[in-house]
Design a protein around this motif. Structure first.
Motif: not given
Lengths: 260, 244
Positions: A107-123
Motif C-alpha cells: 500500500l505504501a509503495i502504491s501510494r508513493g507511485i501514484v503521487n510521484i506519477v501525478l506530480y511529474v505529470i502536473l509539473s
C-alpha cells in the motif's frame, strides 16, 4: 514456474491492483483530486513568485522568476506530499483488510507511485503552461528534470515508510515531522541557489540532499545556471540509505503496524 | 468432544494434498477491562468438496472462526493452515470494497488482485447480480446490500477452492436470494464450504458435517441431527441469545 518467479509475479500483480485502486481513490470522480492538487500548486507558485518578484526582480541569476520558484516548489512538494501520504498508510490499511495478500508495504509503495506519477505529470503541465504564457524558456534537459523529480519523490516514499513505522510507535513523531518539514522548506533551496547561502553556513546547508537536487534541477531546467556545488552522488547516497532504513524499519515494525 | 488435529499433516496432505485446517487455535479479546475468550483450543479440518456446518448462538465465536478461515485474523495460539486451497473472503460480506469507487472499478481491482481477466469477472458479476446501469455508479450511492451482492458474486466468479460463510441472506432481493441458494448448492459440489450460522435448517440444507460452537468451544457430532439437538440444549441455557 519456479517459486521465486511465482512470488515475483504475485507481488507485481498485487502492486498493480493496489496502484489502480489508489489512483482511482486519489484522482476521484471527475478528476477532482487532480484539479485540487493543481490548484494548490498554482497558488503556492503564484504567491511565492509574487513575493520573490516584489523583493527582487523578474530575473534571478539569469533564470526567469516564475519557473525558478516553480522548479523549487514542485521539487519540494513532490517530496512532502509523498512523505505525508505514505506516512499515514497504516491509517488507511483497514480498507484492504478483506484482501490479506495486500501488505502495508504494498500500500505504501502504491501510494508513493501514484503521487510521484501525478506530480511529474502536473509539473510538466505547469512547465508547458509557463512556456505557452511566455514566462519560461523551453526546458533545457526534460529527461533529467523528470529524473530529479522522481528522485525527490522516492525520498518522500522511503522517508514516508520510515515515518509510518515510527508514527505507529511514537505519537509525538507526527507533530515533530510537521515542524521538520517547515524547516526543510526554508532550507532546501526552494527560494534560492547554493551560491546565495553565506559561506559560513555552507557546511550545515549542504548536508540537505534536497538542496543538491534543487540546484541540479535549476541547472537542468535552465541550462545557463551551473550547479557547481551540488553533488548528484551525494543525493543518491541519501536515497540508498533511505531505502535501506525504510526496509529495515518496515520489517521491524510490521507486526505492530499490522495490529494498529 | 473437540477434534484433535495432532496428525494434521498426515491426515490432510497424505490423503488429498489439499485442506484448510485450524490446529489448536485460541483467540482472546480484551473487552471492557477483561479478557474474553472467543475461541478455545479449536481444531478441525476441511477437505475439498466438504460442506461443514458450524452451529452457534450469538456471541459463540462464529464470526471469529470465519474470519480466521478467511485469513482476515491471526490466532493468538495455534495455526490456521490453507494447504493448496485458495480461500475466499466471507460470503455475504458487507465491507471490503471502496464506497467512493464505482462498482465496475471495485470489481476490476478485485480481478487484478487475483490475476483474473477484469472484463470476464465484471460480466460474471453483472450477470449474477443484475446491476445493469448501477455498475458505473459509486458504490456509496447504492443500497448497502449492493456491496454484499457484489462480494458474493465476485467470490463465486473467482472460483475459489474454499468459501467461509458467516450467516446467510444479507439481502431482501428475493431473486438474488434464489440465485444465491442455487449457487451455494453448486458450490457444495465443486468447493469446500464452512457455514457458520444459528439456523439449524440452513445446516441441514447445505452441510454434510456439523459442529456446535458454544462459548468458544467447538464440538463435533456424528450426525447433523445430534448436533442440532446439542445446539438446542446450549441455546436453552440461561443468558443465551439465538443467532440470526
Amino acid at each position: 514456474m519456479s517459486d521465486v518467479s511465482n512470488a515475483i509475479s504475485n507481488q507485481l500483480r498485487v502492486l498493480k491492483a493496489v496502484t489502480f485502486r489508489e489512483a482511482k481513490a486519489r484522482i476521484g470522480l471527475n478528476f477532482l483530486g487532480v484539479w485540487t492538487e493543481f490548484g494548490r500548486l498554482s497558488v503556492a507558485i503564484a504567491v511565492f513568485s509574487v513575493m520573490r518578484y516584489i523583493t527582487s526582480k523578474g530575473i534571478h541569476r539569469g533564470m526567469e522568476i516564475v519557473p525558478f520558484i516553480a522548479t523549487g516548489v514542485l521539487m519540494f512538494w513532490i517530496f512532502r506530499r509523498t512523505l505525508m501520504l505514505v506516512s499515514t498508510t497504516t491509517l488507511s490499511a483497514e480498507r484492504y483488510s478483506f484482501f490479506p495478500q495486500v501488505t502495508i508495504l504494498d500500500l505504501a509503495i502504491s501510494r508513493g507511485i501514484v503521487n510521484i506519477v501525478l506530480y511529474v505529470i502536473l509539473s510538466f503541465v505547469a512547465f508547458a503552461v509557463f512556456m505557452i504564457a511566455g514566462v519560461s524558456q523551453p526546458i533545457y534537459r526534460p529527461a533529467y528534470v523528470a529524473m530529479l523529480l522522481i528522485v525527490s519523490g522516492f525520498y518522500g516514499l522511503f522517508a514516508g515508510i520510515i515515518f509510518n513505522a515510527l508514527c505507529t510507535r511514537i505519537r509525538l513523531v507526527r507533530p515533530v515531522l510537521q515542524v521538520a518539514l517547515r524547516i526543510l522548506l526554508m532550507t532546501s533551496g526552494v527560494f534560492f541557489v547554493i551560491p546565495e547561502i553565506p559561506y559560513l553556513f555552507h557546511g550545515f546547508a549542504l548536508w540537505n540532499p534536497l538542496l543538491h537536487l534543487n540546484d541540479l534541477m535549476r541547472q537542468e531546467y535552465f541550462g545557463k545556471y551551473k550547479a557547481e556545488m551540488a553533488d548528484f552522488g551525494y543525493a543518491m547516497e541519501w536515497l540508498f540509505w533511505l531505502v535501506f532504513f525504510a526496509l529495515v524499519s518496515e520489517r521491524a515494525m510490521r507486526p505492530r503496524v499490522e495490529r494498529a | 468432544m473437540t477434534v484433535a488435529a495432532d496428525k494434521l499433516d498426515d491426515a490432510g496432505r497424505a490423503e488429498t494434498g489439499r485442506m484448510v485446517a485450524l490446529d489448536h487455535v485460541t483467540v482472546q479479546y480484551y473487552q471492557r477491562s477483561r479478557v474474553v475468550t472467543a475461541l478455545s483450543d479449536v481444531s478441525f479440518i476441511v477437505h475439498p468438496g466438504q460442506s461443514v456446518g458450524i452451529l452457534g448462538t450469538k456471541g459463540s465465536g462464529k464470526t471469529t472462526l470465519i474470519r480466521l478461515l478467511a485469513k482476515l485474523e491471526q490466532p493468538m495460539t495455534g495455526r490456521v493452515v490453507h494447504h493448496n486451497m485458495t480461500a475466499s473472503w466471507p460470503l455475504w460480506a458487507r465491507t471490503g470494497l471502496i464506497r467512493g469507487m464505482t462498482v465496475r472499478d471495485n470489481i476490476r481491482f478485485t480481478a487484478q488482485l487475483y490475476g483474473r481477466a477484469a472484463p470476464d469477472l465484471i460480466r460474471s458479476v453483472d450477470d449474477f447480480a443484475g446491476l445493469g446501469a448501477s455498475m458505473d455508479r459509486l458504490l456509496g450511492d447504492l443500497p448497502a446490500s449492493t456491496m454484499a451482492k457484489v462480494m458474493f458474486s465476485a467470490a463465486v466468479g473467482l472460483d475459489f477452492d474454499f468459501y467461509p460463510i458467516d450467516g446467510l441472506n444479507a439481502t431482501s432481493d428475493l431473486e438474488f436470494r434464489r440465485k444465491a441458494d442455487e449457487t451455494l448448492q453448486m458450490l457444495r459440489r465443486r468447493a469446500a464450504i464452512v457455514l457458520a450460522t444459528g439456523r439449524a435448517a440452513a445446516i441441514k440444507q447445505y452441510c454434510d458435517v456439523a459442529y456446535v460452537l458454544h462459548r468458544g468451544v467447538l464440538t463435533h457430532h456424528d450426525t447433523i441431527d445430534k448436533a442440532i439437538r446439542y445446539f438446542r440444549t446450549c441455546s436453552a441455557e440461561p443468558g443465551e441469545e439465538a443467532a440470526s
